[in-house]
Write a protein that holds these residues in place. Structure first.
Motif, short mmCIF file in Angstrom:
data_model
loop_
_atom_site.label_atom_id
_atom_site.label_comp_id
_atom_site.label_asym_id
_atom_site.label_seq_id
_atom_site.Cartn_x
_atom_site.Cartn_y
_atom_site.Cartn_z
N VAL A 73 41.22 35.77 35.81
CA VAL A 73 39.85 36.20 36.10
C VAL A 73 39.23 36.69 34.80
CG1 VAL A 73 38.41 37.81 37.39
CG2 VAL A 73 40.43 36.80 38.48
N ASP A 77 33.56 35.45 34.92
CA ASP A 77 33.65 35.33 36.37
C ASP A 77 33.10 36.59 37.04
OD1 ASP A 77 35.02 32.80 36.29
OD2 ASP A 77 36.87 33.88 35.83
N ALA A 78 33.43 37.74 36.47
CA ALA A 78 32.94 39.00 37.03
C ALA A 78 31.42 39.11 36.93
CB ALA A 78 33.61 40.17 36.33
N PHE A 81 30.04 36.79 39.57
CA PHE A 81 30.30 37.39 40.87
C PHE A 81 29.29 38.50 41.17
CE2 PHE A 81 32.80 40.58 43.39
CZ PHE A 81 33.10 39.80 44.50
N LEU A 384 38.41 40.06 42.30
CA LEU A 384 37.20 40.30 41.51
C LEU A 384 36.78 41.76 41.58
CD1 LEU A 384 35.45 38.23 39.84
CD2 LEU A 384 37.17 37.23 41.32
#
Length: 400
Positions: A73, A77-78, A81, A384
């Protein structure tokens, strides 16, 4: 040779099946049969993934089907998200992935470095080529791959299997792919973030300031800063000071090779902080600095850690984190600071990363300890959330 009739029938049937299609079918799968469908973790709205199931599409002659084993991750990606800064929703994320080839188109013979590929090989992807002749494997006028497409950051389409947060990934013809069967799973999950730091250190070396005996400060001890320390230590640089505000991360920095650490929360004001860095170097400022946070304040502070004639590599701002306020006279001109920026990597850096991982392991740097949390695909929302809470270092999705 004494063969049973059943064995002969089986062989004949296999031969006839292989001859029966005029469209030259994809080559044989691995021992595990390929299912008709695959699950993906689709980001359908902010802060929420849904598990969706889609048919595994037919492969083209240049395509590869990969069974996903794991994917890290990333901070990107965070960001997606939390805020969808790239306007990709709905999207299958995950670009730090690796897995096993289970099916190949007839034209696939070798990877992007010329290494043979076969069903059962462990692989990683780098990017999907665009029509840019400057982005080539061994281009000496190296250009980074920031303008290329990457699996895990592609808009959804009718194939759906476009990101590593899934059971299977379809690697399309024209993509870069590397055979990394000689690396263990944890090392393979770390390849992409490690390539970011290989690139940063290569950028730093262009200044001519970074040497074996350099005093180097690394600001920010998240996964990127910690890997930066590991890369520098693997190169032979031993005088390393890590700066962060979390004691646990500073402890981990020493595992990666830092000789001293400075907790900025223990010092009031930038002058006191710069003094603490100087003390950690035995009364000297740094010859070179790596700024690994996305904080504008941290960027403004780091010039104070560097000696006259020193160097700086800024790599913390993968996305727009806001403006930093510096004094160009005091921070750059009068000190004659040589500064380079670093963003993602080149293909050459990607290949170099494989050797870095082997060397780091050989000298005892425990890079595998960076992966502090492993979640199955079903718990991707929790993964996440753990990343956003900064409860671990590298979070990974691992398929059983």
């Amino acid at each position: 040779m004494d063969m049973k009739s059943a064995d002969i029938e089986k062989i004949v049937r296999q031969v006839l099946e292989s001859m029966g299609s005029s469209s030259a079918p994809a080559r044989a799968t691995s021992s595990a049969s390929v299912p008709a469908t695959a699950r993906v973790a689709m980001l359908t709205k902010l802060e929420h993934f849904d598990l969706k199931e889609y048919p595994i599409p037919a492969l083209g002659d240049d395509d590869i089907l990969v069974k996903v084993e794991g994917c890290g991750v990333c901070g990107t990606d965070a960001h997606e998200f939390k805020r969808d800064p790239f306007s990709l929703i709905p999207v299958v994320l995950g670009h730090e992935g690796t897995g096993e080839i289970v099916k190949m188109g007839k034209n696939v013979k070798v990877d992007s470095a010329g290494k043979p590929l076969a069903v059962g090989d462990k692989v990683v992807t780098c990017m999907i080529f665009k029509d840019n002749p400057d982005i080539t494997m061994f281009d000496l006028n190296k250009q980074n791959v920031g303008g290329a497409d990457v699996y895990g950051l592609l808009p959804d389409d009718d194939k759906h299997l476009n990101g590593w947060f899934a059971d299977y990934l379809v690697v399309k013809g024209g993509s870069t792919i590397f055979n990394v069967s000689d690396l263990d799973l944890d090392s393979r999950i770390l390849i992409e973030p490690c390539a970011v730091l290989i690139h940063a250190v290569e950028r730093a070396k262009t200044t001519g300031i970074l040497r074996f005996n350099s005093r180097v400060v690394v600001q920010g001890c998240g996964p990127i800063g910690l890997i930066c320390i590991a890369v520098l230590r693997t190169m032979g640089i031993e005088n390393l000071v890590a700066v962060d505000g979390e004691a646990k991360r500073l402890e981990f920095a020493k595992l990666m090779g830092a000789t001293e650490t400075v907790n900025f929360k223990e010092h009031k004001g930038v002058e006191a902080l710069a003094g603490a860095v100087k003390d950690a170097f035995g009364g000297y400022l740094a010859d070179f600095a790596f700024q690994c946070t996305g904080s504008p304040i941290a960027h403004a502070n780091i010039y104070k850690f560097i000696r006259n004639g020193g160097g700086l590599c800024e790599l913390g701002f993968f996305i727009n984190g806001g403006d930093a306020t510096i004094n160009p006279h005091f921070d750059i001109c009068s000190k004659e600071i040589t500064t380079v920026g670093s963003w993602v990597y080149t293909l050459r850096d990607y290949a170099t990363t494989f050797d870095f991982l082997k060397r780091a392991k050989a000298i005892g740097i425990p890079l595998d300890k960076l992966i502090t949390h492993k979640y199955p695909l079903e718990q991707i929302n929790e993964a996440l959330e753990t990343n956003l809470k900064m409860e671990g270092l590298k979070i990974a999705i691992v398929n059983k």
